[in-house]
Motif scaffolding. Structure first.
Motif, mmCIF file in Angstrom:
data_model
loop_
_atom_site.group_PDB
_atom_site.id
_atom_site.type_symbol
_atom_site.label_atom_id
_atom_site.label_comp_id
_atom_site.label_asym_id
_atom_site.label_seq_id
_atom_site.Cartn_x
_atom_site.Cartn_y
_atom_site.Cartn_z
ATOM 1 N N HIS A 47 -17.980 -25.573 68.975
ATOM 2 C CA HIS A 47 -17.103 -26.612 68.208
ATOM 3 C C HIS A 47 -17.466 -27.937 68.416
ATOM 4 N N SER A 48 -17.737 -28.685 69.651
ATOM 5 C CA SER A 48 -18.091 -29.841 69.921
ATOM 6 C C SER A 48 -19.381 -30.219 69.444
ATOM 7 N N SER A 49 -20.233 -29.341 69.391
ATOM 8 C CA SER A 49 -21.858 -29.345 68.962
ATOM 9 C C SER A 49 -21.693 -29.666 67.439
ATOM 10 N N TRP A 50 -20.979 -28.790 66.862
ATOM 11 C CA TRP A 50 -20.491 -28.728 65.318
ATOM 12 C C TRP A 50 -20.056 -29.804 64.775
ATOM 13 N N HIS A 51 -19.114 -30.494 65.459
ATOM 14 C CA HIS A 51 -18.406 -31.775 65.139
ATOM 15 C C HIS A 51 -19.528 -32.843 65.403
ATOM 16 N N GLN A 52 -20.315 -32.730 66.305
ATOM 17 C CA GLN A 52 -21.137 -33.846 66.618
ATOM 18 C C GLN A 52 -22.449 -33.964 65.321
ATOM 19 N N GLY A 53 -22.731 -33.049 64.753
ATOM 20 C CA GLY A 53 -23.743 -33.102 63.675
ATOM 21 C C GLY A 53 -24.125 -31.585 63.387
ATOM 22 N N ARG A 54 -24.457 -31.333 62.067
ATOM 23 C CA ARG A 54 -25.045 -30.089 61.840
ATOM 24 C C ARG A 54 -25.891 -30.370 60.555
ATOM 25 N N GLY A 120 -35.933 -34.845 59.325
ATOM 26 C CA GLY A 120 -35.275 -35.858 58.303
ATOM 27 C C GLY A 120 -34.224 -35.108 57.163
ATOM 28 N N LEU A 121 -34.066 -33.774 57.605
ATOM 29 C CA LEU A 121 -33.381 -32.742 56.343
ATOM 30 C C LEU A 121 -31.822 -33.339 56.719
ATOM 31 N N GLY A 122 -31.088 -32.962 55.680
ATOM 32 C CA GLY A 122 -29.771 -33.170 55.423
ATOM 33 C C GLY A 122 -28.799 -33.027 56.776
ATOM 34 N N VAL A 123 -28.370 -34.124 57.506
ATOM 35 C CA VAL A 123 -27.283 -33.785 58.684
ATOM 36 C C VAL A 123 -25.994 -34.505 58.318
ATOM 37 N N VAL A 124 -25.037 -33.763 58.697
ATOM 38 C CA VAL A 124 -23.666 -34.420 58.291
ATOM 39 C C VAL A 124 -22.821 -33.980 59.593
ATOM 40 N N ASP A 125 -21.858 -35.016 59.676
ATOM 41 C CA ASP A 125 -21.044 -34.842 60.913
ATOM 42 C C ASP A 125 -19.315 -34.795 59.997
ATOM 43 N N ASP A 126 -18.446 -34.725 60.851
ATOM 44 C CA ASP A 126 -17.110 -34.829 60.430
ATOM 45 C C ASP A 126 -16.802 -35.769 59.319
ATOM 46 N N GLY A 128 -19.168 -37.190 57.274
ATOM 47 C CA GLY A 128 -19.969 -37.105 56.247
ATOM 48 C C GLY A 128 -21.630 -37.358 56.666
ATOM 49 N N PRO A 129 -22.520 -37.786 55.668
ATOM 50 C CA PRO A 129 -23.825 -37.622 55.912
ATOM 51 C C PRO A 129 -24.238 -38.536 57.027
ATOM 52 N N VAL A 130 -25.136 -38.166 57.875
ATOM 53 C CA VAL A 130 -25.920 -39.144 58.971
ATOM 54 C C VAL A 130 -27.241 -39.380 58.548
#
Length: 148
Positions: A47-54, A120-126, A128-130
């Motif tokens: 869970h913490s990894s997911w919230h950090q970015g995905r 450089g593919l789409g990354v988001v976190d809680d 929005g986009p990163v």
């Protein structure tokens, strides 16, 4: 080193073809998303990894929760692509086994989240986009894909 004439060509072709049946990479996953292919990209980290970015477009089912959640969240006839942190992590491999035990068709995204982000593919976190710049060591800076 073995020369090309010493290699069993048919066996080598089968080996590499078998790898491609079970593995994919971030750029191919992104292209599949763009092409509208039917599959689910599953982030199997905690869970913490997911919230950090995905990876944008991924769903989250940590490996420890696959057996209890997969059937309710992903139709059995939907192909699954799993990823974890990166090449030094075998969490995606373990997660692929969990999905296979349930009867899913599964591929592992080699390189994991690390190479998804580095390309450089789409990354988001809680929030929005990163924005993460492409890493010149993993993909061309001036092209849409690596053309490989």
């Amino acid at each position: 080193m073995t020369t090309a004439t010493e290699i069993d060509t048919a066996a080598a072709i089968e080996y590499f073809a078998r790898k491609l049946r079970y593995e994919t990479d971030p750029s191919d996953v992104a292209a599949a998303f763009a092409g509208g292919e039917r599959f689910v990209l599953v982030d199997t980290r905690g869970h913490s990894s997911w919230h950090q970015g995905r990876a944008a477009g991924a769903v989250h089912i940590p490996r420890a929760e696959i057996a209890g959640r997969a059937a309710a969240e992903i139709p059995l006839d939907t192909p699954v692509v799993v990823y974890c942190w990166g090449p030094a992590c075998n969490g995606a491999t373990r997660s692929a086994i969990e999905f296979l035990k349930l009867g899913y068709s599964v591929r592992e995204m080699i390189g994991g989240f690390e190479y998804w982000a580095r390309e450089g593919l789409g990354v988001v976190d809680d929030l929005g986009p990163v924005e993460i710049a492409r890493d010149r060591l993993t993909s061309p800076l001036d092209e849409a894909d690596c053309d490989c």
